[in-house]
Design an enzyme around this catalytic site. Sequence first.
Site, mmCIF file in Angstrom:
data_model
loop_
_atom_site.group_PDB
_atom_site.id
_atom_site.type_symbol
_atom_site.label_atom_id
_atom_site.label_comp_id
_atom_site.label_asym_id
_atom_site.label_seq_id
_atom_site.Cartn_x
_atom_site.Cartn_y
_atom_site.Cartn_z
ATOM 1 N N LYS A 22 0.853 -1.215 0.000
ATOM 2 C CA LYS A 22 0.000 0.000 0.000
ATOM 3 C C LYS A 22 0.874 1.245 0.000
ATOM 4 C CE LYS A 22 -1.685 1.566 4.046
ATOM 5 N NZ LYS A 22 -1.321 2.962 4.370
ATOM 6 N N ASN A 23 1.910 1.243 0.857
ATOM 7 C CA ASN A 23 2.692 2.468 1.061
ATOM 8 C C ASN A 23 3.701 2.723 -0.037
ATOM 9 O OD1 ASN A 23 1.171 2.865 3.279
ATOM 10 N ND2 ASN A 23 2.722 2.184 4.738
ATOM 11 N N ARG A 92 -5.477 10.157 4.746
ATOM 12 C CA ARG A 92 -4.543 11.145 5.292
ATOM 13 C C ARG A 92 -3.356 11.330 4.375
ATOM 14 N NH1 ARG A 92 0.559 12.148 6.469
ATOM 15 N NH2 ARG A 92 0.719 13.919 7.874
ATOM 16 N N ARG A 121 -0.116 14.158 13.215
ATOM 17 C CA ARG A 121 0.354 13.959 11.837
ATOM 18 C C ARG A 121 0.638 15.305 11.153
ATOM 19 N NH1 ARG A 121 -1.154 8.763 10.120
ATOM 20 N NH2 ARG A 121 0.315 8.934 8.412
ATOM 21 N N PRO A 122 1.576 16.115 11.631
ATOM 22 C CA PRO A 122 1.910 17.391 10.967
ATOM 23 C C PRO A 122 2.523 17.151 9.586
ATOM 24 C CG PRO A 122 3.551 16.857 12.610
ATOM 25 C CD PRO A 122 2.467 15.825 12.752
ATOM 26 N N ILE A 123 2.549 18.222 8.784
ATOM 27 C CA ILE A 123 3.185 18.112 7.463
ATOM 28 C C ILE A 123 4.221 19.229 7.258
ATOM 29 C CG2 ILE A 123 1.203 16.936 6.401
ATOM 30 C CD1 ILE A 123 0.472 19.641 5.087
ATOM 31 N N ASP A 124 4.750 19.758 8.360
ATOM 32 C CA ASP A 124 5.720 20.863 8.272
ATOM 33 C C ASP A 124 6.942 20.489 7.441
ATOM 34 O OD1 ASP A 124 6.022 19.095 10.545
ATOM 35 O OD2 ASP A 124 7.757 20.272 11.093
ATOM 36 N N LEU A 125 7.404 19.249 7.532
ATOM 37 C CA LEU A 125 8.610 18.845 6.779
ATOM 38 C C LEU A 125 8.305 18.809 5.278
ATOM 39 C CD1 LEU A 125 9.845 15.977 9.125
ATOM 40 C CD2 LEU A 125 10.620 18.354 9.074
ATOM 41 N N ILE A 328 7.738 6.541 16.945
ATOM 42 C CA ILE A 328 7.412 7.255 15.707
ATOM 43 C C ILE A 328 6.132 8.064 15.827
ATOM 44 C CG2 ILE A 328 6.970 7.006 13.221
ATOM 45 C CD1 ILE A 328 9.821 6.214 14.043
ATOM 46 N N ARG A 398 -8.525 -0.586 4.490
ATOM 47 C CA ARG A 398 -7.661 0.460 3.898
ATOM 48 C C ARG A 398 -6.315 -0.130 3.475
ATOM 49 N NH1 ARG A 398 -5.922 4.429 7.677
ATOM 50 N NH2 ARG A 398 -4.665 4.988 5.875
HETATM 51 C C1 EPZ Z 1 4.237 6.685 6.262
HETATM 52 O O1 EPZ Z 1 3.462 7.667 6.913
HETATM 53 C C2 EPZ Z 1 3.332 5.481 6.148
HETATM 54 N N1 EPZ Z 1 2.155 5.830 5.354
HETATM 55 C C3 EPZ Z 1 2.894 5.040 7.543
HETATM 56 O O2 EPZ Z 1 2.098 3.867 7.394
HETATM 57 C C4 EPZ Z 1 4.150 4.694 8.348
HETATM 58 O O3 EPZ Z 1 3.763 4.350 9.653
HETATM 59 C C5 EPZ Z 1 5.091 5.906 8.377
HETATM 60 O O4 EPZ Z 1 5.389 6.329 7.034
HETATM 61 C C6 EPZ Z 1 6.398 5.592 9.087
HETATM 62 O O5 EPZ Z 1 7.027 4.524 8.454
HETATM 63 C C7 EPZ Z 1 2.259 5.841 4.006
HETATM 64 O O6 EPZ Z 1 3.318 5.616 3.447
HETATM 65 C C8 EPZ Z 1 1.003 6.140 3.232
HETATM 66 P P1 EPZ Z 1 6.305 10.003 8.441
HETATM 67 P P2 EPZ Z 1 3.997 9.201 6.988
HETATM 68 O O7 EPZ Z 1 6.169 11.254 7.677
HETATM 69 O O8 EPZ Z 1 4.685 9.553 5.737
HETATM 70 C C9 EPZ Z 1 6.376 13.161 11.959
HETATM 71 C C10 EPZ Z 1 0.231 2.485 7.720
HETATM 72 O O9 EPZ Z 1 -0.245 1.947 8.724
HETATM 73 N N2 EPZ Z 1 6.273 14.167 10.891
HETATM 74 O O10 EPZ Z 1 7.537 9.173 8.268
HETATM 75 O O11 EPZ Z 1 2.869 10.037 7.452
HETATM 76 C C11 EPZ Z 1 5.073 12.397 12.107
HETATM 77 O O12 EPZ Z 1 4.179 13.110 12.944
HETATM 78 C C12 EPZ Z 1 0.717 3.913 7.800
HETATM 79 O O13 EPZ Z 1 0.379 1.919 6.601
HETATM 80 C C13 EPZ Z 1 6.419 15.511 11.211
HETATM 81 O O14 EPZ Z 1 6.631 15.873 12.370
HETATM 82 O O15 EPZ Z 1 5.063 9.055 8.163
HETATM 83 C C14 EPZ Z 1 5.505 11.111 12.732
HETATM 84 O O16 EPZ Z 1 5.658 11.298 14.123
HETATM 85 C C15 EPZ Z 1 0.522 4.526 9.172
HETATM 86 N N3 EPZ Z 1 6.298 16.433 10.231
HETATM 87 C C16 EPZ Z 1 6.881 10.878 12.104
HETATM 88 O O17 EPZ Z 1 7.314 12.144 11.591
HETATM 89 C C17 EPZ Z 1 6.074 16.068 8.928
HETATM 90 O O18 EPZ Z 1 6.013 16.973 8.057
HETATM 91 C C18 EPZ Z 1 6.875 9.853 10.976
HETATM 92 O O19 EPZ Z 1 6.048 10.353 9.987
HETATM 93 C C19 EPZ Z 1 5.937 14.718 8.619
HETATM 94 C C20 EPZ Z 1 6.045 13.776 9.614
#
Ligand code: EPZ
Length: 418
Positions: A22-23, A92, A121-125, A328, A398
Amino acid sequence: MSDFVIEGGTKLCGEIDIQGAKNSCLPILAATLIDKNVSVIHNCPDLTDVNTAVKILEYLGCEVIRENHTVIVDATCVTACDIPEHLMCEMRCSVVFLGAIIARCHKARISMPGGCELGPRPIDLHLDGLKKLGVTIKDEHGYLDCRVDKGLKGNKISLAFPSVGATENIMIASTLAKGTTTIYNAAQEPEIVDLANFLNKKGAKIYGAGENIIVIEGTNTLSDSIHSIIPDRIVTATYLSSAAITGGEVLLKKVCPDDLSSVIPILEEAGCFVKGYDSSIYLKAPDILKPVSLIRTMPYPGFPTDAQAPIMALLCVANGTSIFVENIFENRYKHVCELNKMGADIKLEGKVAVVKGVSELYGTSVAAKDLRGGASLIVAALKAKGITRLKDIYHIDRGYDNIEIYLSQLNAKIIRTK
Ligand code: EPZ
């Protein structure tokens, strides 16, 4: 609304093929729209999140054909550059479309992605990275208005955290940028490598995916391509946990054992015999599971946060205490109260979960609170004495392609109510 009804106590045995990831599928579907060409993508899993991604592509003007596990996207004609709120809320990770829409249209308008069950789940990065590529972003009352007047320009971007989604957004957006982009502290997940391979097949010049520094040399145009999605390592971990908790013996095919390099040792510490082959994994469970002293979730190649819940369910019936540290996501223990309803003995203290093994779990009525937590309740129910009714299984659909059918092929007693 359907439920799963599961009767525990049967040993899982036999062999099944594992679905595509999926991811990996979601960012690759997003990336299909960055240029005017056709992408043929094989091994796409049949998931509601994939359905949502297809709806977004069609809303944007792409033509999409789906035949079994193949999705064909013709992105010749893109007529919109926004994602309607109802589609943003459905999934999301729709935010990964942001970089693709900007790369194609040089502007984009999306609503802030819905707060997810896994915490804020912020998106600042994501946004900081896109700004470094020349995107101006205005936050207008929950909507993000993005535009890049003079075209995307390559840059050096250092991520404060190796965010998977941010790495994907920056990689996709910089593929057609002018100049070179270097991402430092990039996510190294296998899904990042798959996305880079998909884009490189189209003519992109992306180097270093899978390492913590990725270099993207911007190109002018991309070509038609054919790609096959990698196997889903988290679904693999879920089925391995299901076989392990029931004392079973399975062969999972169409998998990539190397992608589970941090999960297999945990299963072995729990007493399982696990053997990886080129594209399959064999597991034979012990009669009695052993506890695992400490499991810390980390970015790849560390133990994956997505496997935390299924492995926790497994260790609920180990003959000792296991400890988890969820590093995480905040709020990724919503399955704990449901597991405790089934007789598990799990105590939470912030990021730490202390799982004291019990001799028996009991079937009862429980509800999925999120995707992987829902899957963990299936793992527990396969072992529990009696019948479990699992509600809100839309969370599970999902990310798991017809899970009840595949588990039934492994001799599990599970049905989806009408
Ligand atoms: C991806 O989510 C996966 N989703 C998640 O899988 C997975 O758990 C995660 O990566 C970690 O491996 C998809 O690929 C669709 P991150 P993503 O950005 O991209 C923080 C599942 O069950 N963060 O690596 O959202 C965030 O809050 C899902 O299949 C910021 O602070 O994960 C988290 O604490 C769940 N700012 C950490 O980083 C940002 O701009 C990891 O998030 C982005 C993230």
